[in-house]
Design an enzyme around this catalytic site. Sequence first.
Site, short mmCIF file in Angstrom:
data_model
loop_
_atom_site.label_atom_id
_atom_site.label_comp_id
_atom_site.label_asym_id
_atom_site.label_seq_id
_atom_site.Cartn_x
_atom_site.Cartn_y
_atom_site.Cartn_z
N GLY B 9 23.66 35.87 37.74
CA GLY B 9 24.05 36.89 36.78
C GLY B 9 24.19 36.25 35.41
O GLY B 9 23.58 35.20 35.15
N LEU B 11 26.57 34.60 34.09
CA LEU B 11 27.14 33.25 34.15
C LEU B 11 26.13 32.26 34.72
O LEU B 11 25.87 31.20 34.13
CB LEU B 11 28.42 33.28 34.99
CG LEU B 11 29.14 31.95 35.26
CD1 LEU B 11 30.66 32.15 35.21
CD2 LEU B 11 28.75 31.34 36.59
N ASN B 102 35.04 34.30 40.39
CA ASN B 102 36.37 34.72 39.95
C ASN B 102 37.39 34.71 41.07
O ASN B 102 37.07 35.02 42.21
CB ASN B 102 36.31 36.16 39.39
CG ASN B 102 35.92 36.18 37.92
OD1 ASN B 102 36.35 35.32 37.14
ND2 ASN B 102 35.11 37.15 37.55
N LYS B 184 43.87 31.03 35.23
CA LYS B 184 42.82 31.99 34.87
C LYS B 184 43.26 33.40 35.27
O LYS B 184 42.97 34.37 34.56
CB LYS B 184 41.52 31.61 35.59
CG LYS B 184 40.32 32.50 35.27
CD LYS B 184 39.73 32.21 33.91
CE LYS B 184 38.69 33.21 33.46
NZ LYS B 184 37.47 33.23 34.30
N ASN B 192 41.15 42.25 32.96
CA ASN B 192 40.05 42.82 33.73
C ASN B 192 40.41 44.20 34.25
O ASN B 192 39.68 45.17 34.07
CB ASN B 192 39.67 41.89 34.88
CG ASN B 192 38.57 40.91 34.48
OD1 ASN B 192 37.42 41.31 34.33
ND2 ASN B 192 38.92 39.67 34.28
#
Lengths: 307, 307
Positions: B9, B11, B102, B184, B192
């Site tokens: 994707g 990233l 993530n 994070k 998000n």
Amino acid sequence: MRIAVIGAGALGLYYGAMLQRGGHEVRFLLRRDYEAIAERGLHVTSPRGDFHLEKVRCFRTPQEMGEVDLVLVGLKTFANDALVPLIAPLAASGAAILTLQNGLGNEELLAAAFGADRVLGGVAFLCSNRGPSGTVHHLAQGPIRLGEFGGGLTPRALEIAAVFTSSGVPCEAVADLVKARWEKLVWNIPFNGLCALTGQSTDALLAHPPSRRLIGELMTEVVAGAAAQKLSAPISGPAFIARMISLTEEMGAYRPSMMIDHLEGRPLELSSIYGIPLERATERGVEMVRVRMLHALLDLGEPGRRG
Amino acid sequence: MRIAVIGAGALGLYYGAMLQRGGHEVRFLLRRDYEAIAERGLHVTSPRGDFHLEKVRCFRTPQEMGEVDLVLVGLKTFANDALVPLIAPLAASGAAILTLQNGLGNEELLAAAFGADRVLGGVAFLCSNRGPSGTVHHLAQGPIRLGEFGGGLTPRALEIAAVFTSSGVPCEAVADLVKARWEKLVWNIPFNGLCALTGQSTDALLAHPPSRRLIGELMTEVVAGAAAQKLSAPISGPAFIARMISLTEEMGAYRPSMMIDHLEGRPLELSSIYGIPLERATERGVEMVRVRMLHALLDLGEPGRRG
């Protein structure tokens, strides 16, 4: 009884129509429905039988409405800035004022303007919505519970309750209006806000286990907020919550008023249903954490604040 | 170094392109971009200068990719059911596996399949998104922080960090990956979810005082959840939160990945960013009340559950 209906949305139109059919002299303050209702009357559809009122007393300003015994307030609370000037001409003659608006703060607003002894409030459990101009759809109803702003069961409160009941609208006078208001909030705070925020109806929320759990937690917070107020008796938390959930399940795919307001682009009744209850709880040391989060999310989405 | 990129994707494409430009032999597993990239190469736009890779090693299955030294995992975590079979053919030769996905739970999944000593994880602070097929837009980046799943600073972790850094992607090896993951989450959990839920970008949330307050409260809950884990040192709550808010303000009208996933109709990474962190906190006696509420609201909105 001579009754003025101020704020003739789904609630005001339906109760006004029932009271007129019950033999009372009802006068409606109308804006967008004025012409339709003045020309063709008011039509009510209901599972208990549709009916039509041929002749309806319609007014465009409160000044023209004349002397009445009772002012019935159904205005959306986001329009409360307009409330006092709308009622002042009717209050001059000494009429009692009954607000059936949502949430907290409405009686206080009226009491400050017209005197505490003039004001009653009530909570309405009513499923109704507006159809085309001049038509209101009645879907289901529970009783109205009304009481004096100053507390206590008065002959006046009992008389007004009897006026509703004898007109086919079950109505009970209660001594503790504050308790009745908070009990209604136990339902309104989770369902109005969550349905408006997520666009999903009550049955969808209850069918989703994490949301069902959240509804119970929000209700528990409201019960704790209520317990910190000066109530005549506490709300019996778990039993009351279980009953609210089970009543809501019987309502099927219900869309609460705030969800409809949101879908139709109207402002939401955030101050009376969230802002003021949060203040009242915080003042007495109760932090309703999830209620505050829901309020923040709803407030963020208000059209006036968007981009 | 021979590097396989799994989950190409925004990233994976960006980091893979940087590593190839840095002189490494990068092999991309591609699906929808395969033809565009095989024919015309990979184009990167960036404030630090656009560049184009004419020849890119493209593959349709992991079986064709051959032996590599490092597997770089960028797959969306909602596709984690496919993760182990995608990596198995590459893992056979003993490659190290670095997941930059993530949230929590990704290293554990890989460790269970391929052995704990093969697995590293990292958190990427990267603003990038996909353009038309074969194009990736790089907007801004902070450093990658990576570490061994088993903990401790190893020569392998330091070497991989050097590979990134020497290719123009700042990267730091850390001894405590769990702490880096939770740090994070302090950003990911509020921004998000709230952006995906409300459809508003980070600057709009921060400009609305009740939402700004809510963001701080969510971050505080995550810091408390982190404190209950076995971290080498606690996250310094207020200072860290203030820094996250101020960094986010510098990002302007940023749309986090979960908001873009939502807008583009993809599933959301709810398990890794919300579900597993909530479990880890609850197991250690910390109830993240607002995080759980946000998770419930996001989960309710998942397409699979609608209507």
